[in-house]
Design an enzyme around this catalytic site. Sequence first.
Site, PDB file in Angstrom:
ATOM      1  N   GLU A  45       0.872  -1.163   0.000  1.00 10.97           N
ATOM      2  CA  GLU A  45       0.000   0.000   0.000  1.00 10.97           C
ATOM      3  C   GLU A  45       0.916   1.222   0.000  1.00 10.97           C
ATOM      4  OE1 GLU A  45      -2.277   0.831   3.549  1.00 10.97           O
ATOM      5  OE2 GLU A  45      -3.633   2.180   2.460  1.00 10.97           O
ATOM      6  N   ARG A 272       6.092 -13.510   8.755  1.00 12.42           N
ATOM      7  CA  ARG A 272       6.777 -12.278   8.414  1.00 12.42           C
ATOM      8  C   ARG A 272       8.112 -12.227   9.151  1.00 12.42           C
ATOM      9  NH1 ARG A 272       3.303  -7.848  10.733  1.00 12.42           N
ATOM     10  NH2 ARG A 272       3.472  -7.370   8.551  1.00 12.42           N
ATOM     11  N   LYS A 282       5.127   0.112  11.229  1.00 11.28           N
ATOM     12  CA  LYS A 282       5.053   1.351  10.456  1.00 11.28           C
ATOM     13  C   LYS A 282       4.756   2.534  11.373  1.00 11.28           C
ATOM     14  CE  LYS A 282       3.533   0.750   5.912  1.00 11.28           C
ATOM     15  NZ  LYS A 282       2.460   0.624   4.900  1.00 11.28           N
TER      16      LYS A 282
END
Length: 572
Positions: A45, A272, A282
């Site tokens: 994104e 991950r 983030k």
Amino acid sequence: MSKSDAKNDAPKGDEGPGNFIRDIVLDDLQTGKSYGRLVTRFPPEPNGYLHVGHAKAICTAFGLAQLSENGKCNLRFDDTNPEAESTEFVEGIMRDVKWLGFDWGEKAYFASEYFDQLYAWAVKLVEEGLAYVDTRSEGEIRDTRGDFHKPGVNSPFRDRSVEENLALLEQMKNGELDEGSAVLRAKIDMASTDVKLRDPLLYRIKKVPHHRTGDAWNIYPMYDWAHGQSDAIEGVTHSTCSLEFVNHRPLYNWFLKAIGIEEPPRQIEFGRLNLNYTITSKRKLKQLVEDHHVEGWDDPRMPTIVGMRRRGFTPESIRRFMNKIGVSKNDGVVDVGLLEHCLRDHLNDTSKRVMAVLRPLKVTITNYPEDQEDSFDLRYFPPRRDIEVLDTSTRAVPFSREIWVERDDFMKEAPKKWWRLAPGKEVRLRGAALITVQDVVEENGEVVELRCTWDPESRGGAAPDGRKVRGTIHWVSAKHAVDAKVRLYDRLFDHENPAAAENFLEHLNPASLEVIDNAKVEPSLANASPEERFQFQRTGFFVCDGPSKEAGELVFNRTITLKDAWAKLAKK
RNA sequence: UCCGGUGUCGUCCAACGGCAGGACAACGGACUUUGAAUCCGUGAAUCAUGGUUCGAAUCCAUGCGCCGGAACCA
């Protein structure tokens, strides 16, 4: 920059660690389960900068595509929420993926390019009675979804007529309805034990301009409604994502089936990347930047791709690391030491060796004539038994009566096994000469100069009589030295798991950056180009800071120290 | 407490019913004009309990631990 960049960096030697997705893909390829093609995708994104965690996703997706001659990996921006997204991030992400060495072909894809198709499919679902417009508030919808133990309750609008639903959806799309007043939901099962299946949302109203579609839309698709369909449109065969999406897979498959996709992509989830001493949230990274704990997204201490780049990481070292940790469904924490190992390993193979004195201490060679100068041609790369074709290039390094040596290389009282400078001790100035400390000059209790003698027979550093001189140190001729600024970076956090703390900022490493303004480097370094990497012998790997160099200032960032056996010994 | 995922050296990854192996880290040694690199060597693990089997990390059962899931985020 090409596909080949990332092709031959599998771990040296054996077959490497496990990658269960690779096994699945290979099997699918053989049994024809992937429709005669291989297409993967990396779907960021565009609402922030890529970090080392994304690098794993990138290496995984692009790596899988290389399993087949005709395989390809799309770069697709998942731009379904215009509020936080921008073209700035799109460009940054492209730059980072490219730098990492991956090639996404002729064009990048955007989920926003599929908005029309997505809408058409939504109309189809409504027509088939598989979706409806719910005109209640966000709170009411949430409150009737139930929880882990209690089933949800059907919306009173669940059985609206197709005509009414169509009309309302049209109004949503046309901006005739207010934000928050209506959503389109799939009609699945409000009592499902899988909460994700309790009539999930497809569209919400957002009267916000989109960075690519402008004002064309008043409604935007939710992740689940956009993702699988985007994969399908692109002919993706294997859609990789992280473990947190496992719960989404039933929905992913439900939508593809509902709209009648004949060759549905397959979602496969993997663990991950978690790294100790590192933060990859983030939100937290953003906080570090906004609260000025670091100097920006590209601060060399940041685990962002731009930060690592400025720190001096090579793309190869990052790829090798990803190849070494493997791909599994375990949610593990990898030791950042392995990343550092991969970095050192690659830098060791590729960096020119030069000399730079970080904390200068003056040495005067009393029996070396004041008006004399020497010049030694020193190799950029040391001889190595394990490399067949070695770069034998050299540069000239000037030598004179006064030189700079590392302050840390002198001790007034030498401990056992100290092979460096100390009163009366003989050491080698690498590539130049053997010197012996005769006098130590002090001012106010501080050592300010070493007065030494050299053995004129030792030019080049060889002992004339074969006597053993254990210590070899680096040096720079004072007269010829070039001044440089050096930034010594260390881990940003001094705690293994900073994210676990109540406040992760408490674990910021106060010593993560030390700036040295007056380092003395050998003259050849004046010509260093931006992003050029070096090994400053005996101190570490450094990179010429790009932005500074372009601004006319000579700055070197320490990428990583050399391993230091003495430091380890001294601790005991 | 419901659904899903996952438990192998300190860490990551193997072993797919047949000698638990590799990498990083650690430790010891050799070599060295970088206390780097290189080379050689050492120690180190199957979550627990029961069952099936000639044989179980692997299959079955029960239990336990860890992670994720109830955004008009992705």
